[in-house]
Design an enzyme around this catalytic site. Structure first.
Site, PDB file in Angstrom:
ATOM      1  N   CYS A  94       3.328   1.325  -7.562  1.00 13.23           N
ATOM      2  CA  CYS A  94       3.524  -0.102  -7.298  1.00 13.23           C
ATOM      3  C   CYS A  94       4.490  -0.694  -8.321  1.00 13.23           C
ATOM      4  O   CYS A  94       4.403  -0.387  -9.510  1.00 13.23           O
ATOM      5  CB  CYS A  94       2.194  -0.845  -7.358  1.00 13.23           C
ATOM      6  SG  CYS A  94       1.118  -0.529  -5.945  1.00 13.23           S
ATOM      7  N   CYS A 140      -1.596   1.937  -4.133  1.00 14.13           N
ATOM      8  CA  CYS A 140      -0.321   2.604  -4.431  1.00 14.13           C
ATOM      9  C   CYS A 140      -0.211   3.000  -5.898  1.00 14.13           C
ATOM     10  O   CYS A 140       0.751   3.649  -6.301  1.00 14.13           O
ATOM     11  CB  CYS A 140       0.866   1.754  -4.003  1.00 14.13           C
ATOM     12  SG  CYS A 140       0.808   0.020  -4.483  1.00 14.13           S
ATOM     13  N   CYS A 168       0.862  -1.180   0.000  1.00 13.08           N
ATOM     14  CA  CYS A 168       0.000   0.000   0.000  1.00 13.08           C
ATOM     15  C   CYS A 168       0.899   1.230   0.000  1.00 13.08           C
ATOM     16  O   CYS A 168       2.080   1.135  -0.337  1.00 13.08           O
ATOM     17  CB  CYS A 168      -1.004  -0.020   1.149  1.00 13.08           C
ATOM     18  SG  CYS A 168      -0.291   0.105   2.803  1.00 13.08           S
TER      19      CYS A 168
END
Length: 219
Positions: free
Chosen positions: A171, A167, A93
């Site tokens: 990510c 995210c 996250c």
């Protein structure tokens, strides 16, 4: 460890130097025969640097560095073929302070030693969300001893499944890796009452994931 202070590392106290030497000795004992001394010490140093810039409790830095270095070395060992075949899931996250920590807590609690769970954040916070800690405590799961941390290439590469939670483009994307995106409310700044529904949805999804992996939940 012969040269614990480096030009790019803030000046260390005598206690911190001793703690890092002790940490290095433990890591050498755990990874002897898998990694060379230089690799172990490089991972410990770079892990220390990850937290040195924003830690508010300097005396904890060697412990955080050791724990993060151990995780990274275990991940690298798996990438290089030293593993026991257990499924490994990485929860990501933004701050690694709420959603991903709760997911990892449920996964570890329900899977036991039959699978592994790691977590990380694109912009790691300074502490675990207190409301998330309390909400998980209500379910008998302690995440208070965890700490926000970034992800690294070896950690992502070692995961069999990567679960992303908000995210976005930050990510990490590795070709051939299995990714799942869980849309969940961010518990940052929320009360325990507001976090409970997020917690319960995470538990539901973790149980479903364990079913997919063929790992029956313990409870």
């Amino acid at each position: 460890m012969t040269d614990i202070e480096r030009p790019d590392t803030p000046t260390l106290s005598i206690d911190q130097q001793l703690a890092l030497r002790t940490a290095a000795a433990r890591l050498h004992g755990e990874f002897d025969g898998i990694f060379a001394t230089e690799t172990i010490e490089q991972f410990l140093h770079s892990s220390y640097d990850q937290f040195a810039g924003h830690s508010t409790i300097p005396n904890f830095l060697p412990l955080l560095a050791e724990r993060f270095a151990r995780l990274r070395l275990r991940a690298l060992a798996k990438v290089e073929g030293h593993h026991d075949g257990k499924p490994t899931v990485l929860f990501l996250c933004v701050h690694n302070a709420g959603r991903s920590q709760m997911a990892m807590g449920f996964f570890q609690h329900l899977a036991g030693d039959r699978a592994l769970a790691w977590s990380g954040g694109s912009e790691p916070g300074h502490e675990i969300n207190p409301s998330a800690i309390q909400a998980m405590h209500e379910r008998g799961i302690n995440i208070a001893t965890e700490f926000p941390k970034p992800w690294t290439d070896e950690i992502v590469r070692a995961a069999d499944v990567v679960i992303t939670m908000g995210c976005g483009d930050a990510c990490p994307i590795f070709p051939g890796k299995r990714y799942l995106d869980w849309e969940l409310d961010d518990p940052a700044g929320k009360s325990v009452d507001d976090v409970r529904p997020v917690r319960d949805e995470i538990e539901r999804r973790v149980r479903g994931l364990l079913d997919e992996l063929g790992v029956p939940a313990l409870t």
